[in-house]
Enzyme design. Structure first.
Site, mmCIF file in Angstrom:
data_model
loop_
_atom_site.group_PDB
_atom_site.id
_atom_site.type_symbol
_atom_site.label_atom_id
_atom_site.label_comp_id
_atom_site.label_asym_id
_atom_site.label_seq_id
_atom_site.Cartn_x
_atom_site.Cartn_y
_atom_site.Cartn_z
ATOM 1 N N HIS A 60 0.849 -1.200 0.000
ATOM 2 C CA HIS A 60 0.000 0.000 0.000
ATOM 3 C C HIS A 60 0.882 1.246 0.000
ATOM 4 O O HIS A 60 2.095 1.164 0.156
ATOM 5 C CB HIS A 60 -0.964 -0.030 1.180
ATOM 6 N N HIS A 62 1.195 3.892 2.027
ATOM 7 C CA HIS A 62 1.697 4.617 3.192
ATOM 8 C C HIS A 62 3.217 4.709 3.041
ATOM 9 O O HIS A 62 3.875 3.749 2.607
ATOM 10 C CB HIS A 62 1.320 3.897 4.498
ATOM 11 N N ASP A 64 5.895 4.553 4.758
ATOM 12 C CA ASP A 64 6.901 3.618 5.305
ATOM 13 C C ASP A 64 7.016 2.337 4.474
ATOM 14 O O ASP A 64 7.892 1.513 4.728
ATOM 15 C CB ASP A 64 6.619 3.301 6.785
ATOM 16 N N HIS A 65 6.155 2.189 3.456
ATOM 17 C CA HIS A 65 6.222 0.987 2.608
ATOM 18 C C HIS A 65 6.703 1.286 1.185
ATOM 19 O O HIS A 65 6.983 0.363 0.424
ATOM 20 C CB HIS A 65 4.854 0.292 2.564
ATOM 21 N N HIS A 140 -7.174 -2.160 5.628
ATOM 22 C CA HIS A 140 -6.362 -1.113 6.233
ATOM 23 C C HIS A 140 -7.061 0.217 5.962
ATOM 24 O O HIS A 140 -8.089 0.254 5.286
ATOM 25 C CB HIS A 140 -4.954 -1.176 5.600
ATOM 26 N N ASP A 208 0.118 -4.237 6.790
ATOM 27 C CA ASP A 208 -0.857 -3.471 7.569
ATOM 28 C C ASP A 208 -2.310 -3.898 7.302
ATOM 29 O O ASP A 208 -2.864 -3.639 6.240
ATOM 30 C CB ASP A 208 -0.667 -1.986 7.262
ATOM 31 N N HIS A 267 7.511 -5.450 11.523
ATOM 32 C CA HIS A 267 6.754 -4.189 11.503
ATOM 33 C C HIS A 267 6.351 -3.800 12.926
ATOM 34 O O HIS A 267 5.186 -3.576 13.240
ATOM 35 C CB HIS A 267 5.519 -4.361 10.586
HETATM 36 ZN ZN ZN Z 1 3.142 0.181 7.841
HETATM 37 ZN ZN ZN Z 2 -0.120 1.434 6.567
#
Ligand code: ZN
Ligand code: ZN
Length: 303
Positions: A60, A62, A64-65, A140, A208, A267
């Site tokens: 996804h 976000h 941090d990914h 998520h 997530d 994570h």
């Molecule tokens: Zn994450």
């Molecule tokens: Zn996320």
């Protein structure tokens, strides 16, 4: 076939952990699950050639990914003959990529092949001669996918059985493979009589999400289930549910429900410097669990 954990922290990089990325190496091919900030440097530190990445599977959007993607793309385009990077991600990935590659000024030499997946049910998103990759939507705050890398089963000759039936290695085995049945002396020998099916290995990557059926379906019988475990259930199950994340207990529940063979939790929220409590919580439900840390390498073996 092995996996290397390039980042095992949630949301922000810390001194101890980088953000999400796992490298899967299969027969010389490098496949990344997610590509958080700093992933290419982590690859460098771990001794993996960044220009050899063939696929990035994005769960996804976000940060941090995905925030390591642009740096990786620049580096990969910086060699004499850059090829194609295949990217699979949720719906919206093409638009995100469109903006991402225009946000910085550089020569766009790397070819990008982008596939968007809805994944209402687990579906095949990549198929080669040797493996398939499946994806499925999980739950998520924004569209998010989980992935499975599945090696195909391979039929192999059992040398002992072949000898017992008088089948010699080389051309005779080749003919049996083509024709399924051959005559040896006065007997018919079928392929089944002298071969066995070598089961393919499977790695599932669930980030997530809340607990959801698609994660369990995708992880069914996985040799290794890599699963987010942001919180400790005994302290913050409420937070896990509020933010659409899994606790260590939830991750173990998914592993057990899916009949996975091994669970690797990752994570982790930055509040956990020591992951022992998370590990113990998961192990109380699913004993074959380990806690990932940056640069952990794991050989994926058949049992
Ligand atoms: Zn994450
Ligand atoms: Zn996320």
């Amino acid at each position: 076939m092995k996996v290397c954990f390039l980042g095992t922290g949630a949301m922000v990089p810390t001194k101890q952990r980088n953000v999400s990325s796992v490298l899967l190496e299969y027969e010389g091919e490098f496949i990344l699950f997610d590509c958080g900030e700093g992933t290419q440097r982590q690859m460098n530190l771990a001794g993996y050639n960044r220009t050899k990445v063939s696929r990035v599977l994005i769960t996804h959007w976000h940060g941090d990914h995905v925030s390591g993607l642009i740096g990786l793309i620049q580096t990969m385009g910086n060699i004499p003959e850059p090829g194609t990077l295949h990217i699979v991600g949720p719906v919206g990935t093409k638009q995100h990529m469109h903006h991402l590659v225009r946000a910085m000024s550089f020569d766009h030499r790397l070819n990008l092949d982008i596939v968007e997946v809805e994944g209402v049910r687990p579906e095949v998103v990549v198929e080669t001669k040797r493996y398939v990759i499946r994806a499925a939507a999980v739950e998520h705050a924004i569209s998010c996918l989980a992935f499975s890398f599945e090696e195909k089963d391979v039929r192999r000759f059992d040398v002992g059985k072949a000898a017992a039936h008088g089948v010699t290695p080389g051309p005779q085995m080749g003919r049996l493979q083509r024709e399924q049945v051959i005559t040896v002396g006065d007997k018919e020998v079928t392929l089944d009589m002298v071969t066995y099916l070598q089961r393919g290995r499977k790695v599932t990557y669930v980030m997530d999400t809340s607990v959801t059926d698609n994660a369990i379906r995708l992880a069914e019988d996985a040799d290794v289930l890599i699963c987010e475990s942001t919180f400790l259930s005994s302290e913050h199950q409420d937070k896990a549910e509020e933010y659409g994340h899994l606790s260590a207990k939830d991750a173990a529940f998914i592993a057990r429900s899916a009949n996975a063979k091994k669970l690797v939790i990752t994570h982790f929220s930055q509040r956990y410097f020591d992951t022992t409590p998370l590990l113990e919580e998961a192990q109380s439900i699913f004993s074959n669990t380990i806690a990932a840390y940056d640069f952990l390498e794991l050989e994926v073996v058949r049992d």
